[in-house]
Every structure is written in C-alpha cells, then in structure tokens.
Write a protein that holds these residues in place. Structure first.
Motif, PDB file in Angstrom:
ATOM      1  N   ASN A  85     -39.673 -16.201 -19.445  1.00 33.55           N
ATOM      2  CA  ASN A  85     -40.663 -17.188 -19.911  1.00 33.55           C
ATOM      3  C   ASN A  85     -41.371 -17.803 -18.710  1.00 33.55           C
ATOM      4  O   ASN A  85     -40.976 -17.609 -17.564  1.00 33.55           O
ATOM      5  CB  ASN A  85     -39.970 -18.258 -20.739  1.00 33.55           C
ATOM      6  CG  ASN A  85     -38.743 -18.777 -20.019  1.00 33.55           C
ATOM      7  OD1 ASN A  85     -38.661 -18.714 -18.816  1.00 33.55           O
ATOM      8  ND2 ASN A  85     -37.805 -19.275 -20.777  1.00 33.55           N
ATOM      9  N   ARG A  86     -42.422 -18.547 -18.970  1.00 35.81           N
ATOM     10  CA  ARG A  86     -43.290 -19.017 -17.881  1.00 35.81           C
ATOM     11  C   ARG A  86     -42.569 -19.971 -16.957  1.00 35.81           C
ATOM     12  O   ARG A  86     -42.768 -19.947 -15.745  1.00 35.81           O
ATOM     13  CB  ARG A  86     -44.520 -19.699 -18.465  1.00 35.81           C
ATOM     14  CG  ARG A  86     -45.494 -18.721 -19.012  1.00 35.81           C
ATOM     15  CD  ARG A  86     -46.660 -19.420 -19.638  1.00 35.81           C
ATOM     16  NE  ARG A  86     -47.672 -18.475 -20.067  1.00 35.81           N
ATOM     17  CZ  ARG A  86     -48.810 -18.825 -20.648  1.00 35.81           C
ATOM     18  NH1 ARG A  86     -49.054 -20.099 -20.883  1.00 35.81           N
ATOM     19  NH2 ARG A  86     -49.687 -17.925 -21.007  1.00 35.81           N
ATOM     20  N   LEU A  87     -41.725 -20.813 -17.528  1.00 39.07           N
ATOM     21  CA  LEU A  87     -41.019 -21.788 -16.692  1.00 39.07           C
ATOM     22  C   LEU A  87     -40.124 -21.080 -15.697  1.00 39.07           C
ATOM     23  O   LEU A  87     -40.132 -21.379 -14.498  1.00 39.07           O
ATOM     24  CB  LEU A  87     -40.197 -22.723 -17.581  1.00 39.07           C
ATOM     25  CG  LEU A  87     -39.534 -23.873 -16.858  1.00 39.07           C
ATOM     26  CD1 LEU A  87     -40.574 -24.819 -16.345  1.00 39.07           C
ATOM     27  CD2 LEU A  87     -38.577 -24.596 -17.766  1.00 39.07           C
ATOM     28  N   SER A  88     -39.348 -20.098 -16.182  1.00 36.84           N
ATOM     29  CA  SER A  88     -38.466 -19.372 -15.281  1.00 36.84           C
ATOM     30  C   SER A  88     -39.255 -18.599 -14.247  1.00 36.84           C
ATOM     31  O   SER A  88     -38.845 -18.511 -13.085  1.00 36.84           O
ATOM     32  CB  SER A  88     -37.593 -18.409 -16.079  1.00 36.84           C
ATOM     33  OG  SER A  88     -36.651 -19.126 -16.830  1.00 36.84           O
ATOM     34  N   PHE A 117     -29.308 -34.770 -14.200  1.00 32.93           N
ATOM     35  CA  PHE A 117     -30.440 -34.460 -15.059  1.00 32.93           C
ATOM     36  C   PHE A 117     -31.288 -33.304 -14.553  1.00 32.93           C
ATOM     37  O   PHE A 117     -31.765 -32.500 -15.365  1.00 32.93           O
ATOM     38  CB  PHE A 117     -31.308 -35.710 -15.261  1.00 32.93           C
ATOM     39  CG  PHE A 117     -32.519 -35.457 -16.084  1.00 32.93           C
ATOM     40  CD1 PHE A 117     -33.778 -35.452 -15.528  1.00 32.93           C
ATOM     41  CD2 PHE A 117     -32.406 -35.197 -17.429  1.00 32.93           C
ATOM     42  CE1 PHE A 117     -34.899 -35.215 -16.286  1.00 32.93           C
ATOM     43  CE2 PHE A 117     -33.518 -34.946 -18.206  1.00 32.93           C
ATOM     44  CZ  PHE A 117     -34.768 -34.957 -17.632  1.00 32.93           C
ATOM     45  N   ARG A 161     -34.054 -10.360 -18.511  1.00 29.90           N
ATOM     46  CA  ARG A 161     -35.249  -9.598 -18.896  1.00 29.90           C
ATOM     47  C   ARG A 161     -36.160  -9.374 -17.708  1.00 29.90           C
ATOM     48  O   ARG A 161     -36.097 -10.074 -16.709  1.00 29.90           O
ATOM     49  CB  ARG A 161     -36.012 -10.386 -19.953  1.00 29.90           C
ATOM     50  CG  ARG A 161     -35.178 -10.615 -21.152  1.00 29.90           C
ATOM     51  CD  ARG A 161     -36.001 -11.150 -22.258  1.00 29.90           C
ATOM     52  NE  ARG A 161     -35.185 -11.408 -23.420  1.00 29.90           N
ATOM     53  CZ  ARG A 161     -35.546 -12.197 -24.391  1.00 29.90           C
ATOM     54  NH1 ARG A 161     -36.710 -12.811 -24.328  1.00 29.90           N
ATOM     55  NH2 ARG A 161     -34.774 -12.371 -25.423  1.00 29.90           N
ATOM     56  N   ASN A 185     -32.597 -15.223 -17.639  1.00 31.51           N
ATOM     57  CA  ASN A 185     -31.899 -14.140 -18.323  1.00 31.51           C
ATOM     58  C   ASN A 185     -32.256 -12.819 -17.668  1.00 31.51           C
ATOM     59  O   ASN A 185     -33.010 -12.762 -16.699  1.00 31.51           O
ATOM     60  CB  ASN A 185     -32.223 -14.140 -19.804  1.00 31.51           C
ATOM     61  CG  ASN A 185     -33.718 -14.266 -20.032  1.00 31.51           C
ATOM     62  OD1 ASN A 185     -34.510 -14.085 -19.117  1.00 31.51           O
ATOM     63  ND2 ASN A 185     -34.089 -14.591 -21.254  1.00 31.51           N
ATOM     64  N   LEU A 215     -30.985 -29.814 -16.094  1.00 33.23           N
ATOM     65  CA  LEU A 215     -31.570 -29.457 -17.380  1.00 33.23           C
ATOM     66  C   LEU A 215     -32.915 -28.785 -17.222  1.00 33.23           C
ATOM     67  O   LEU A 215     -33.362 -28.066 -18.114  1.00 33.23           O
ATOM     68  CB  LEU A 215     -31.745 -30.716 -18.226  1.00 33.23           C
ATOM     69  CG  LEU A 215     -30.514 -31.258 -18.920  1.00 33.23           C
ATOM     70  CD1 LEU A 215     -30.899 -32.460 -19.728  1.00 33.23           C
ATOM     71  CD2 LEU A 215     -29.912 -30.200 -19.792  1.00 33.23           C
ATOM     72  N   LEU A 216     -33.571 -29.052 -16.094  1.00 35.43           N
ATOM     73  CA  LEU A 216     -34.925 -28.556 -15.938  1.00 35.43           C
ATOM     74  C   LEU A 216     -34.958 -27.161 -15.341  1.00 35.43           C
ATOM     75  O   LEU A 216     -36.030 -26.601 -15.194  1.00 35.43           O
ATOM     76  CB  LEU A 216     -35.716 -29.505 -15.035  1.00 35.43           C
ATOM     77  CG  LEU A 216     -35.769 -30.932 -15.538  1.00 35.43           C
ATOM     78  CD1 LEU A 216     -36.388 -31.814 -14.496  1.00 35.43           C
ATOM     79  CD2 LEU A 216     -36.553 -30.999 -16.803  1.00 35.43           C
ATOM     80  N   PRO A 254     -33.517 -23.749 -16.269  1.00 32.71           N
ATOM     81  CA  PRO A 254     -32.728 -22.874 -17.131  1.00 32.71           C
ATOM     82  C   PRO A 254     -32.307 -21.627 -16.373  1.00 32.71           C
ATOM     83  O   PRO A 254     -33.011 -21.152 -15.496  1.00 32.71           O
ATOM     84  CB  PRO A 254     -33.706 -22.537 -18.262  1.00 32.71           C
ATOM     85  CG  PRO A 254     -35.042 -22.727 -17.681  1.00 32.71           C
ATOM     86  CD  PRO A 254     -34.933 -23.809 -16.671  1.00 32.71           C
ATOM     87  N   THR A 255     -31.115 -21.129 -16.712  1.00 38.91           N
ATOM     88  CA  THR A 255     -30.643 -19.922 -16.039  1.00 38.91           C
ATOM     89  C   THR A 255     -31.513 -18.756 -16.459  1.00 38.91           C
ATOM     90  O   THR A 255     -31.730 -18.540 -17.654  1.00 38.91           O
ATOM     91  CB  THR A 255     -29.200 -19.626 -16.420  1.00 38.91           C
ATOM     92  OG1 THR A 255     -29.062 -19.801 -17.820  1.00 38.91           O
ATOM     93  CG2 THR A 255     -28.248 -20.526 -15.688  1.00 38.91           C
ATOM     94  N   LEU A 258     -38.870 -36.455  -9.710  1.00 36.93           N
ATOM     95  CA  LEU A 258     -38.536 -37.168 -10.932  1.00 36.93           C
ATOM     96  C   LEU A 258     -38.561 -38.669 -10.720  1.00 36.93           C
ATOM     97  O   LEU A 258     -38.826 -39.427 -11.645  1.00 36.93           O
ATOM     98  CB  LEU A 258     -37.148 -36.756 -11.419  1.00 36.93           C
ATOM     99  CG  LEU A 258     -37.058 -35.455 -12.179  1.00 36.93           C
ATOM    100  CD1 LEU A 258     -35.622 -35.188 -12.541  1.00 36.93           C
ATOM    101  CD2 LEU A 258     -37.894 -35.519 -13.428  1.00 36.93           C
ATOM    102  N   LEU A 310     -25.230 -39.204 -14.532  1.00 39.64           N
ATOM    103  CA  LEU A 310     -26.211 -38.610 -15.426  1.00 39.64           C
ATOM    104  C   LEU A 310     -27.543 -38.418 -14.727  1.00 39.64           C
ATOM    105  O   LEU A 310     -28.195 -37.388 -14.860  1.00 39.64           O
ATOM    106  CB  LEU A 310     -26.405 -39.516 -16.643  1.00 39.64           C
ATOM    107  CG  LEU A 310     -25.782 -39.007 -17.924  1.00 39.64           C
ATOM    108  CD1 LEU A 310     -25.638 -40.131 -18.897  1.00 39.64           C
ATOM    109  CD2 LEU A 310     -26.655 -37.919 -18.509  1.00 39.64           C
TER     110      LEU A 310
END
Lengths: 227, 79
Positions: A41-44, A26, A37, A35, A29-30, A32-33, A86, A22
C-alpha cells in the motif's frame, strides 16, 4: 501565569495513570509491518522508500564493520524523526523534550562506539586523541583537551536534542499566547501570525535534528572504527 | 429462520438492548482477550483505510486527528 508555560513539558498523567509509555509507543502504530507483496500500500511504499534512502545515506561512509550498526541507527532515526514531528501537533506530548530520554539514548550508544574502538584497535583509538602535526610543547595540553571533548560528546548529544526541541515548543507557545492576547488590537496580529507560520516551518528543522543526532553519532562511530 | 448463535459470540450490532449487560459480562477481559480485541480493531482499520490500492491522506490523518483529540482530553485538567 508565567509558570504555566512549562506545563506542556510535564510528563503526562491521566487520572493518576502515567501516559509516558503510551506517548513513546504511539509512533509504532504509524509504521505498519510491510507484507510480502511486491506492490504494497502507499503508506508502506513511502515509508520503505524513505527508510532505504536514509539507510543508504547513513551507511555510505562506513566500512563493512560499520554496517552492523545499520539496524540500530536507522531505527533510531525513524524513532526520533517521528517523535519530533508528532510533537508539532497541537496538545501532544513530545518525549524527546525530556533530558532523561535523550541522555538514555545518547550515552549508551556513544559508550558502545568508544568501547568498540578501544577493544578492537586500542592504539588507533587512543591515537585520535592527538591530531597530527602538533608542536611538541603543546602535546600534554592538547591530549587533555581532546579527552575532554571526547568525554563531553554524550552530554552534547543529549542536551542538543533536548534544548532544540524544548526551545522550539516554548517559542511556539509564547508566540501563540501573544497572538491571542493581542487579538483585540487587530493590525499587530497579522504580522505576528506570519511570524508564527515562519516559526513552525523553522520547527520542521526538528527534522534536521535527526540528521544532526545520527550524523554526530555516526561521525564518532566511523572515527573510531575505521580501518 | 436464523441459526441459534450463542450470546457470547454475537456481534455487538446484533445484540438486543436488553441483552447488553449479559453480553458485556460474557466478553473476554483477560489480558490476552484485550490484546486480541486491540489487534482485531487495528487490523480492521488497517485493512479498510491503509492497506488499499489507492489509499489517500485520510487514512493516516484520521489516526493523527484522533491522537490530537486524545491528547487534548488527557491534558484538559492542565489547561
């Protein structure tokens, strides 16, 4: 009491269930794939931007054959970067403090570069064992020295990462213990608190560990795969 | 006059307290079901806090804070 300083490196278990998988998964999770567009979003956006700059930086000295390694090298960079960062959060477990994991990463990748070089251009790879312009009497000794340095590379890669991270975490724990123990005696604490802040920023050098790791991997890669 | 939704498909907040054990027993606990529930939870969180036009620091900070809390719970016996 002294032995408890190494408990933070024990593989995590909860009610008998091993949590090591795990804690290694982990970081996924941080990220994201992204998309399809145009404006995500800002994180991507931030992640894609950093990924692109890392890739460009890594692939710049490589020839076209070396670009095949882009995916594995950049994903390795992001993985180690995330895991190390992390691990700086309180109470978290850092998988890269385990020598087993780092050797499992270093050894196969180094072996892959070695075998690629030996397979595609064997004379050039073997020729790297003797630097140009060495005096003739020195040749046997130098070949042995170069072979040793070649064979010790995976060990160095793995142990370097492990040792750096483990030392950093231990220091943080030791200094924090010192601060809490000295809290009744006030003036010393403020000086020690600044040193712990210093140490934490120096721990951001864990980020530089990634540079060190992939750079050395890369170094051995293009040393053997160059035209 | 509400439509008669079968108990299995009702959302948790609509389930009456007395029906809770029945509702829990009828949920899908197969591995595929659990995976689906995790995926739905992840998508809900992602679309609410991260996949927005002006997502801020809070979206990922909540994840990291939750990770710290969970790590504390997991390591409590060693402390």
């Amino acid at each position: 009491m002294n032995l408890s300083f190494f408990d933070q490196f024990a593989s995590p278990y909860f009610l008998g269930i091993p949590l090591i998988l795990l804690s290694m998964l982990f970081p996924t999770l941080l990220f994201p794939t992204p998309n399809n567009r145009w404006i995500t979003n800002r994180l991507s956006t931030i992640q894609l931007w950093s990924l692109h700059s890392i890739t460009k930086q890594l692939m710049a000295p490589l020839n076209k054959e070396g670009h095949k390694w882009a995916l594995i090298l950049t994903s390795l960079t992001m993985l180690l970067l995330t895991i190390n960062l992390l691990g700086l959060l309180p109470y978290t477990f850092t998988p890269t403090t385990q020598l087993s994991m780092n050797m499992a990463l270093a050894f196969p990748l180094w072996l892959a570069t070695l075998l690629t070089g030996l397979r595609n251009q064997p004379s050039i790879s073997l020729g790297h064992l003797l630097p140009e312009g060495t005096p003739t009497p020195l040749i046997p000794a130098l070949i042995m020295i170069e072979t040793t340095s070649l064979l010790i590379r995976p060990l160095a890669l793995g142990v370097r990462l492990t040792a750096n991270l483990t030392a950093g975490h231990l220091l943080i724990q030791l200094i924090s213990t010192a601060i809490t123990a000295l809290l009744p005696i006030m003036p010393t604490v403020s000086i020690l608190t600044t040193s712990i802040l210093f140490l934490l920023t120096i721990l951001e050098v864990a980020v530089a560990m990634i540079q060190a790791y992939v750079f050395v991997l890369l170094l051995s890669l293009y040393l053997q795969e160059n035209i | 006059l509400c439509a008669a939704v079968p108990l299995k498909d009702m959302k948790l907040l609509d389930v009456k307290l007395g029906q809770l054990p029945t509702w829990l027993a009828m949920r899908d606990f197969t591995p595929g079901g659990i995976l689906g529930a995790l995926r739905r939870g992840y998508d809900r969180y992602y679309n609410k806090y991260i996949n927005v036009k002006k997502g801020g620091l809070g979206g990922i900070s909540m994840v990291l804070a939750g990770y710290v809390v969970v790590s504390y719970i997991w390591s409590y016996s060693h402390l």
